[in-house]
Design a protein around this motif. Structure first.
Motif, PDB file in Angstrom:
ATOM      1  N   VAL A 676      -4.816 -42.838 -41.103  1.00 14.59           N
ATOM      2  CA  VAL A 676      -5.026 -41.960 -39.946  1.00 14.59           C
ATOM      3  C   VAL A 676      -6.511 -41.605 -39.896  1.00 14.59           C
ATOM      4  CG1 VAL A 676      -2.699 -40.996 -40.083  1.00 14.59           C
ATOM      5  CG2 VAL A 676      -4.579 -39.844 -41.270  1.00 14.59           C
ATOM      6  N   ALA A 677      -6.890 -40.869 -38.863  1.00 16.33           N
ATOM      7  CA  ALA A 677      -8.261 -40.353 -38.756  1.00 16.33           C
ATOM      8  C   ALA A 677      -8.272 -38.896 -39.222  1.00 16.33           C
ATOM      9  CB  ALA A 677      -8.770 -40.456 -37.324  1.00 16.33           C
ATOM     10  N   GLN A 678      -9.052 -38.595 -40.284  1.00 15.84           N
ATOM     11  CA  GLN A 678      -9.196 -37.217 -40.746  1.00 15.84           C
ATOM     12  C   GLN A 678     -10.301 -36.550 -39.934  1.00 15.84           C
ATOM     13  OE1 GLN A 678      -9.141 -36.342 -44.993  1.00 15.84           O
ATOM     14  NE2 GLN A 678     -10.857 -34.920 -44.723  1.00 15.84           N
ATOM     15  N   LEU A 679      -9.977 -35.401 -39.332  1.00 16.72           N
ATOM     16  CA  LEU A 679     -10.893 -34.733 -38.406  1.00 16.72           C
ATOM     17  C   LEU A 679     -11.595 -33.532 -39.018  1.00 16.72           C
ATOM     18  CD1 LEU A 679      -8.604 -34.784 -35.243  1.00 16.72           C
ATOM     19  CD2 LEU A 679     -10.239 -36.510 -35.990  1.00 16.72           C
ATOM     20  N   GLY A 739      -5.127 -50.286 -40.736  1.00 12.99           N
ATOM     21  CA  GLY A 739      -6.049 -50.172 -41.854  1.00 12.99           C
ATOM     22  C   GLY A 739      -7.159 -49.194 -41.561  1.00 12.99           C
ATOM     23  N   PRO A 740      -8.059 -48.989 -42.519  1.00  7.35           N
ATOM     24  CA  PRO A 740      -9.124 -47.996 -42.341  1.00  7.35           C
ATOM     25  C   PRO A 740     -10.137 -48.369 -41.264  1.00  7.35           C
ATOM     26  CG  PRO A 740      -9.431 -49.241 -44.371  1.00  7.35           C
ATOM     27  CD  PRO A 740      -8.071 -49.608 -43.867  1.00  7.35           C
ATOM     28  N   ASP A 741     -10.400 -49.654 -41.070  1.00 10.02           N
ATOM     29  CA  ASP A 741     -11.383 -50.048 -40.056  1.00 10.02           C
ATOM     30  C   ASP A 741     -10.937 -49.629 -38.665  1.00 10.02           C
ATOM     31  OD1 ASP A 741     -12.917 -51.131 -42.060  1.00 10.02           O
ATOM     32  OD2 ASP A 741     -12.198 -53.186 -41.733  1.00 10.02           O
ATOM     33  N   GLU A 742      -9.648 -49.792 -38.393  1.00  5.87           N
ATOM     34  CA  GLU A 742      -9.139 -49.400 -37.076  1.00  5.87           C
ATOM     35  C   GLU A 742      -9.186 -47.875 -36.905  1.00  5.87           C
ATOM     36  OE1 GLU A 742      -7.265 -53.333 -38.158  1.00  5.87           O
ATOM     37  OE2 GLU A 742      -7.669 -51.427 -39.186  1.00  5.87           O
ATOM     38  N   ALA A 743      -8.912 -47.137 -37.961  1.00  7.91           N
ATOM     39  CA  ALA A 743      -8.993 -45.677 -37.880  1.00  7.91           C
ATOM     40  C   ALA A 743     -10.428 -45.236 -37.612  1.00  7.91           C
ATOM     41  CB  ALA A 743      -8.477 -45.052 -39.177  1.00  7.91           C
ATOM     42  N   ASN A 744     -11.388 -45.856 -38.273  1.00 10.18           N
ATOM     43  CA  ASN A 744     -12.793 -45.505 -38.035  1.00 10.18           C
ATOM     44  C   ASN A 744     -13.245 -45.898 -36.635  1.00 10.18           C
ATOM     45  OD1 ASN A 744     -13.381 -44.234 -40.478  1.00 10.18           O
ATOM     46  ND2 ASN A 744     -13.790 -46.164 -41.525  1.00 10.18           N
ATOM     47  N   GLN A 745     -12.701 -46.991 -36.112  1.00  7.72           N
ATOM     48  CA  GLN A 745     -13.020 -47.365 -34.732  1.00  7.72           C
ATOM     49  C   GLN A 745     -12.506 -46.302 -33.765  1.00  7.72           C
ATOM     50  OE1 GLN A 745     -14.951 -49.708 -33.401  1.00  7.72           O
ATOM     51  NE2 GLN A 745     -14.476 -48.798 -31.415  1.00  7.72           N
ATOM     52  N   PHE A 758     -13.261 -39.782 -40.211  1.00  4.85           N
ATOM     53  CA  PHE A 758     -13.234 -40.998 -41.010  1.00  4.85           C
ATOM     54  C   PHE A 758     -11.785 -41.319 -41.363  1.00  4.85           C
ATOM     55  CE2 PHE A 758     -14.297 -37.338 -43.671  1.00  4.85           C
ATOM     56  CZ  PHE A 758     -13.238 -37.326 -44.578  1.00  4.85           C
ATOM     57  N   ALA A 759     -11.598 -42.517 -41.912  1.00  6.66           N
ATOM     58  CA  ALA A 759     -10.255 -43.010 -42.218  1.00  6.66           C
ATOM     59  C   ALA A 759      -9.710 -42.370 -43.495  1.00  6.66           C
ATOM     60  CB  ALA A 759     -10.286 -44.529 -42.370  1.00  6.66           C
ATOM     61  N   THR A 765       2.652 -40.187 -52.496  1.00 12.28           N
ATOM     62  CA  THR A 765       2.764 -40.786 -53.829  1.00 12.28           C
ATOM     63  C   THR A 765       1.460 -41.390 -54.342  1.00 12.28           C
ATOM     64  OG1 THR A 765       3.529 -42.857 -52.820  1.00 12.28           O
ATOM     65  CG2 THR A 765       5.222 -41.292 -53.529  1.00 12.28           C
ATOM     66  N   ALA A 766       0.536 -41.780 -53.439  1.00 13.87           N
ATOM     67  CA  ALA A 766      -0.686 -42.464 -53.865  1.00 13.87           C
ATOM     68  C   ALA A 766      -1.677 -41.487 -54.484  1.00 13.87           C
ATOM     69  CB  ALA A 766      -1.315 -43.184 -52.678  1.00 13.87           C
ATOM     70  N   SER A 767      -2.618 -42.031 -55.227  1.00 16.92           N
ATOM     71  CA  SER A 767      -3.677 -41.232 -55.838  1.00 16.92           C
ATOM     72  C   SER A 767      -4.876 -41.172 -54.902  1.00 16.92           C
ATOM     73  CB  SER A 767      -4.086 -41.860 -57.168  1.00 16.92           C
ATOM     74  OG  SER A 767      -4.748 -43.106 -56.936  1.00 16.92           O
ATOM     75  N   PRO A 768      -5.885 -40.332 -55.196  1.00 16.02           N
ATOM     76  CA  PRO A 768      -7.071 -40.266 -54.332  1.00 16.02           C
ATOM     77  C   PRO A 768      -7.850 -41.579 -54.269  1.00 16.02           C
ATOM     78  CG  PRO A 768      -6.927 -38.318 -55.722  1.00 16.02           C
ATOM     79  CD  PRO A 768      -5.896 -39.274 -56.225  1.00 16.02           C
ATOM     80  N   GLU A 769      -7.771 -42.371 -55.318  1.00 16.00           N
ATOM     81  CA  GLU A 769      -8.569 -43.588 -55.373  1.00 16.00           C
ATOM     82  C   GLU A 769      -8.207 -44.544 -54.237  1.00 16.00           C
ATOM     83  OE1 GLU A 769      -9.679 -47.207 -58.501  1.00 16.00           O
ATOM     84  OE2 GLU A 769      -8.250 -45.638 -59.056  1.00 16.00           O
ATOM     85  N   GLY A 770      -9.224 -44.928 -53.472  1.00 12.65           N
ATOM     86  CA  GLY A 770      -9.032 -45.872 -52.383  1.00 12.65           C
ATOM     87  C   GLY A 770      -8.393 -45.296 -51.138  1.00 12.65           C
ATOM     88  N   SER A 771      -8.219 -43.962 -51.079  1.00 15.03           N
ATOM     89  CA  SER A 771      -7.513 -43.370 -49.937  1.00 15.03           C
ATOM     90  C   SER A 771      -8.444 -42.889 -48.834  1.00 15.03           C
ATOM     91  CB  SER A 771      -6.641 -42.198 -50.405  1.00 15.03           C
ATOM     92  OG  SER A 771      -7.446 -41.110 -50.836  1.00 15.03           O
ATOM     93  N   THR A 772      -9.747 -43.018 -49.010  1.00 17.74           N
ATOM     94  CA  THR A 772     -10.717 -42.563 -48.013  1.00 17.74           C
ATOM     95  C   THR A 772     -11.705 -43.690 -47.730  1.00 17.74           C
ATOM     96  OG1 THR A 772     -10.541 -40.318 -48.890  1.00 17.74           O
ATOM     97  CG2 THR A 772     -12.400 -40.781 -47.426  1.00 17.74           C
ATOM     98  N   ARG A 773     -11.993 -43.907 -46.447  1.00 20.12           N
ATOM     99  CA  ARG A 773     -12.976 -44.925 -46.073  1.00 20.12           C
ATOM    100  C   ARG A 773     -13.913 -44.334 -45.022  1.00 20.12           C
ATOM    101  NH1 ARG A 773     -12.754 -50.555 -45.293  1.00 20.12           N
ATOM    102  NH2 ARG A 773     -11.373 -50.596 -47.113  1.00 20.12           N
TER     103      ARG A 773
END
Length: 775
Positions: A676-679, A739-745, A758-759, A765-773
Motif C-alpha cells: 500500500v502507500a503509507q501517507l 508491488g512497491p514500485d506500483e505503490a510509489n507510482q 512511499f510503499a 506476520t512479516a518482519s520489518p525487513e523488506g517491508s518499506t520501499r
C-alpha cells in the motif's frame, strides 16, 4: 538510523527523518489507554432554547435494523464524490491462454457463447467470477475469481464448459469442459478449490444454483425428452423431472437456466419453461423468451401464440410468483429493474407501463420499448429514447432526464445513478437528475458495463476490469427516506412557526463527503402546530460515551427549516422533516465506520441493542416561520465551529484508538500481506513539520487524508510486526498494489514527494525487513 517503517533511510547513513519522523529515535510507547466501551441503546437529539442554558438529554430508542440499509443489486457504500481507481485487472494479467486469452467474458450460457462482458457475483458482491481465455478453443475457458474490494484474483484449476449466473453460499456451480462426458463441478469462490460431484450426459449444458441446490437442464436439438435435475452440494439427486417443452419458434440460439430461491426457468429452442424449485413441478411451457428474475424470487417471461414468427396471433407477458401462481398480461414487452427499494412488491414494466404487485401504477405508458433500472417508492429510473429519465413511481410523471451520451447498465448507491458515457463514469442525483461528478475510466469504454460489486463500483469490458473504491460511508436503500431533505409527499407550502417546546432530532445515518461529515437528521416537532428552525448561531454538538463526535454552528436564518405538526399512530413515521447537516474539517472527529447505525425510529422510547448519542443543541432565543424544505442539492453546512473547539488528550486518544480498532478488521481482510502507500506516521509528542504533534493534531491529519482519498486506514504500530518502533499512528491508503514500485507510482501520480508517501507492506506476520520501499 531507521524509519518507523523499520527500514534504513535510503539517502545517506544519517539522513534526518522528515514529515512524520522525529529528530531522534522514538521513545518507548506510552501506556495504552483503552477506550470506553459503553454501549447503550438508541438515540434522540433535543434542540434547546438559550433560555434553558442548553440543557442536555439522553434518549434511547429501538435497536437499529436493516430497514434503511442497502438492497440487493445496489452498491453497499456511497459515492458522493468522484472515485479513484482502486485496482485494475487486464485480460493479459489473468494468465489465460489460448484462442481468447485477450478477452474476459461472462460465465453463464450465452454470455460465454457470445463473449459478453458480464460476470457472476455472490450475495454481497464481494466476489466476482469471470471467464478468460481458452484451451484449444473458445469452449474451454479458465474461471477467474476476483475479490472486488482489492482486485486480488485466483484462478480455479482446469477449464470449464459453463457456470451458474450467480454465486450462492460461497460456491459457483459449473460444468467441466468435456463436451462428450461433462461433469458437474462445485468451485469454492474464495479459495478456487474445485470439486466434482456428479457425472452428466452430453445434453446437460444449462446450469444454475440457488439456496435450494444445483439445477442442471438438458438441451438438445429435437426439442423433446428434456430433463431438469436438482442436486444437493454432495451430488445427490433430489429430483429428476423429464418434460416435453412447448413447440418453440423464433431464435433457437437463446438458451440458458435461471434459478431463484423459489423457481427455475429453462430457455431453449425458442421455448420457455417454468418449474417450482422445491418439487420440480412444471408451471408453464410456452413459445417465448426471457427469464427475468424478480427480487422476491418470481419470474417474468414474454410468450407468443402462433405457428411461426410470420403468423403470431397473440403476445403475452406471464408473471410467475414465488408461490407458483401466475398472471398473464396481453402485451408485447416486459422489463425488470436491477434494483428495487424496500416494501415494493415485484415491480416491472409491461409495454412501458409500471406494474407493482400486478397492479398498474401508471395510467399512460412509455413507447419505444423502455428499459427500467431502479424502482424506489418515489422515483423510477428508466432508459427511454436515448435518455436516462427519472419518473414519479406513483404517477409516471417525468421528474428529470439526462443526456447520457449512450449510457449502459446504470447502477446506484441509493443516492446517485451512475452510468458510462464518453469515456467516463457519470453520476447524477437519483431524485433531481443533476450531474454530481465524472470519473475517467482508464480503459476503452466503447463497450462494457458497470456493476455494483459490494462497496466497489466496477467497469468491465472484454479487455479488463477496473474497480473504483467508495468515497462515502454505508449506503442506504433508494427512496424518499434517502433524499436528505423532506420525505415523500412533503410538497407542503404551509408555514410553520417557531414554538417554545423542544423539537426532537433523530439521526438517521452518518456519511462522509469531500466537505466533511454529513449527519442525516429527522426533526420532529413537539408542539401541536409544528415548529421552525430560524436562528443563526444555532450550535449542534454530538458525542457519545467515548467522546466528542462533531460540533458546529448552523445558520438556520439563511437556511430555515419548517417542521410539520407531529403525526400519530401509523402517521408518526411520516411526520417531521429530514435534513442533512454537514460538519466541516476540524468540526468532526469520528468517521462513519466507527459510529454504530442509529435507529430509524424517532420516538425516543427506550429499547435495547442500539447505540446512544449525547447531543447538545442550542438555538438562540427568537421567533420566525419557515416552510418544509424541498429536496436540495446538498446538505446544510455549518457556518462555523461549535462551542467545543477541540478535544482533550483523552478524547483524542480515544478517537484514534476507536478508528484503529475499526480499521483493523478491514486491514486484515483486504490489505494484509499487500503493498500500500503509507501517507503518514505520527506519535504523541513528536516535534516535526514546525509543530508538536498531540492526539488532536494526529487525528485531524488522518481525517484530512480520509476526506481527500476517501479510503484511508489507520494502524497502531504496536499491533503490526512490520513496524520497528512502538506508539506510532500510521495512515495508509487502502488501494493495494502488486508491488512497491506500483505503490510509489501512486504516490507520484497523487502529487506527493518521496518524503511524504512511499510503499509499505502491511502484514500481521512479516518482519520489518523488506517491508518499506522509498523512491
Amino acid at each position: 538510523m531507521t524509519s518507523p517503517g523499520g527500514q534504513p533511510f535510503p539517502y545517506g547513513p544519517q539522513q534526518t527523518p522528515q514529515y512524520g519522523y522525529g529528530q531522534v529515535p522514538p521513545p518507548p510507547a506510552p501506556a495504552r489507554r483503552s477506550a470506553l466501551t459503553w454501549i447503550l441503546a438508541g438515540v434522540s437529539v433535543l434542540c434547546v432554547l438559550v433560555l434553558v442554558a442548553g440543557g442536555i438529554w439522553w434518549f434511547t430508542s429501538r435497536k437499529a435494523d436493516d430497514a434503511s440499509g442497502p438492497v440487493p443489486g445496489q452498491l453497499t457504500s456511497e459515492f458522493p464524490t468522484a472515485p479513484s481507481v482502486s485496482w485494475k485487472l487486464t485480460a493479459a494479467a489473468t494468465g489465460a491462454t489460448g484462442l481468447n486469452a485477450h478477452r474476459i467474458f461472462g460465465v453463464a450460457g450465452q454470455d460465454k457463447t457470445y463473449l459478453v462482458a458480464n460476470r457472476a457475483l455472490n450475495e454481497d458482491g464481494s466476489i466476482m467470477a469471470v471467464f478468460a481465455g481458452s484451451g484449444s478453443n473458445s469452449d474451454t475457458p479458465q474461471l477467474v475469481l476476483i475479490d472486488t474490494a482489492t482486485g486480488h484474483k485466483r484462478t480455479a484449476p482446469g477449464t470449464f464448459g459453463t457456470c451458474s449466473e450467480r454465486i450462492v453460499g460461497g460456491v459457483i456451480a459449473c460444468t467441466s469442459a468435456s463436451q462428450t462426458s461433462p461433469e458437474l463441478v462445485i468451485v469454492d469462490a474464495r479459495s478456487g478449490e474445485r470439486r466434482t460431484i456428479a457425472s452428466l450426459d452430453s445434453t446437460s449444458s444449462m446450469i444454475g444454483i440457488s439456496r435450494l441446490g444445483v439445477f442442471v437442464g438438458s438441451r438438445d436439438g429435437s426439442g423433446h425428452d428434456r430433463a431438469l435435475v436438482r442436486y444437493d452440494l454432495s451430488g445427490k439427486i433430489l429430483f429428476r423431472k423429464t418434460f416435453e417443452p412447448a413447440e418453440g419458434f423464433g431464435s433457437g440460439d437463446a438458451w440458458g437456466l435461471t434459478a431463484t430461491d423459489s423457481l427455475v426457468a429453462l430457455q431453449s429452442g425458442g421455448a420457455i419453461t417454468h418449474f417450482r424449485g422445491d418439487t420440480g413441478e412444471m408451471l408453464l411451457t410456452k413459445a417465448g423468451y426471457g427469464r427475468e428474475p424478480l427480487p422476491d424470487g418470481g419470474l417474468v417471461t414474454s410468450t407468443s401464440t402462433g405457428k411461426d414468427l410470420t403468423s403470431i396471433t397473440s403476445r403475452d407477458v406471464v408473471h410467475t410468483a414465488p408461490s407458483g401462481t401466475q398472471r398473464t398480461f396481453t402485451a408485447n414487452t416486459v422489463a425488470v429493474p436491477d434494483v428495487v427499494g424496500r416494501d415494493i412488491a415485484a415491480p416491472f414494466l409491461v409495454d412501458g407501463k409500471l406494474y407493482v404487485g400486478d397492479q398498474a401504477r401508471w395510467s399512460s405508458a412509455l413507447d419505444n420499448y423502455p428499459q427500467v433500472h431502479i424502482v424506489a417508492d418515489d422515483v423510477t429510473v428508466v432508459s427511454h429514447d436515448g435518455r436516462l429519465r427519472g419518473m414519479d413511481t406513483d404517477s409516471g410523471r417525468e421528474l428529470w432526464s439526462a443526456d447520457s451520451g449512450g449510457f449502459r447498465s446504470p447502477v446506484t448507491d441509493g443516492r446517485h445513478v451512475m452510468y458510462v458515457a464518453n469515456g467516463s463514469i457519470v453520476a447524477v442525483d437519483l431524485h433531481t437528475g443533476r450531474e454530481q461528478w465524472r470519473a475517467p475510466v482508464p480503459m476503452d469504454t466503447t463497450s462494457g458495463t458497470l456493476a455494483a460489486a459490494g462497496g466497489t463500483l466496477v467497469f468491465q469490458s472484454n479487455d479488463g476490469i477496473v474497480g473504483f473504491g467508495a468515497t462515502g460511508g454505508t449506503a442506504s436503500a433508494p427512496g424518499s427516506a434517502n433524499t436528505g431533505t423532506a420525505g415523500k409527499g412533503s410538497t407542503d407550502d404551509s408555514y410553520y412557526t417557531r414554538c417554545g417546546s423542544k423539537p426532537v432530532f433523530t439521526p438517521q445515518k452518518f456519511r462522509t463527503e469531500s466537505g466533511g461529515l454529513v449527519v442525516t437528521m429527522k426533526i420532529t416537532a413537539t408542539c401541536p402546530g409544528g415548529d421552525a428552525l430560524t436562528s443563526s448561531g444555532t450550535s449542534v454538538t454530538i458525542s457519545d460515551s467515548t467522546g466528542l463526535i462533531a460540533t458546529g454552528t448552523f445558520d438556520f436564518a439563511a437556511n430555515p427549516v419548517g417542521v410539520p405538526k407531529p403525526g400519530n399512530g401509523s402517521e408518526e413515521k411520516k411526520s417531521g422533516t429530514t435534513v442533512d447537516l454537514l460538519f466541516k474539517q476540524g468540526q468532526f472527529f469520528r468517521t462513519p465506520d466507527t459510529l454504530p447505525a442509529p435507529s430509524s425510529g424517532g420516538s425516543g422510547a427506550s429499547g435495547s441493542g442500539g447505540h446512544s448519542y449525547l447531543v447538545d443543541c442550542v438555538q438562540p432565543d427568537g421567533s420566525g416561520k419557515a416552510k418544509v424544505p424541498a429536496p436540495s442539492d446538498g446538505p446544510i453546512a455549518a457556518s462555523g465551529p461549535g462551542p467545543q473547539t477541540g478535544l482533550n488528550p483523552m478524547s483524542g486518544l480515544s478517537a484514534l484508538r476507536i478508528q484503529a480498532d475499526s480499521d483493523k478488521a478491514f486491514i486484515l481482510g483486504s490489505l494484509n500481506n499487500r503493498w500500500v502507500a503509507q501517507l503518514s506516521s505520527k506519535r504523541v509528542g513528536l516535534v516535526a513539520d514546525g509543530r508538536t504533534w498531540d492526539e488532536k493534531a494526529i487525528l485531524d491529519e488522518f481525517l484530512a487524508l480520509r476526506l481527500r482519498f476517501a479510503d484511508v486506514r489507520l494502524l497502531y504500530s504496536d499491533e503490526w510486526p512490520v513496524f520497528s518502533y512502538k506508539g506510532w499512528w500510521v495512515s495508509v491508503a487502502a488501494a493495494t498494489f502488486p508491488g512497491p514500485d506500483e505503490a510509489n507510482q501512486w504516490c507520484r501520480s497523487n502529487g506527493f514527494d518521496r518524503d511524504h508517501c512511499f510503499a509499505k507492506l502491511v502484514s500481521s506476520t512479516a518482519s520489518p525487513e523488506g517491508s518499506t520501499r522509498y523512491w
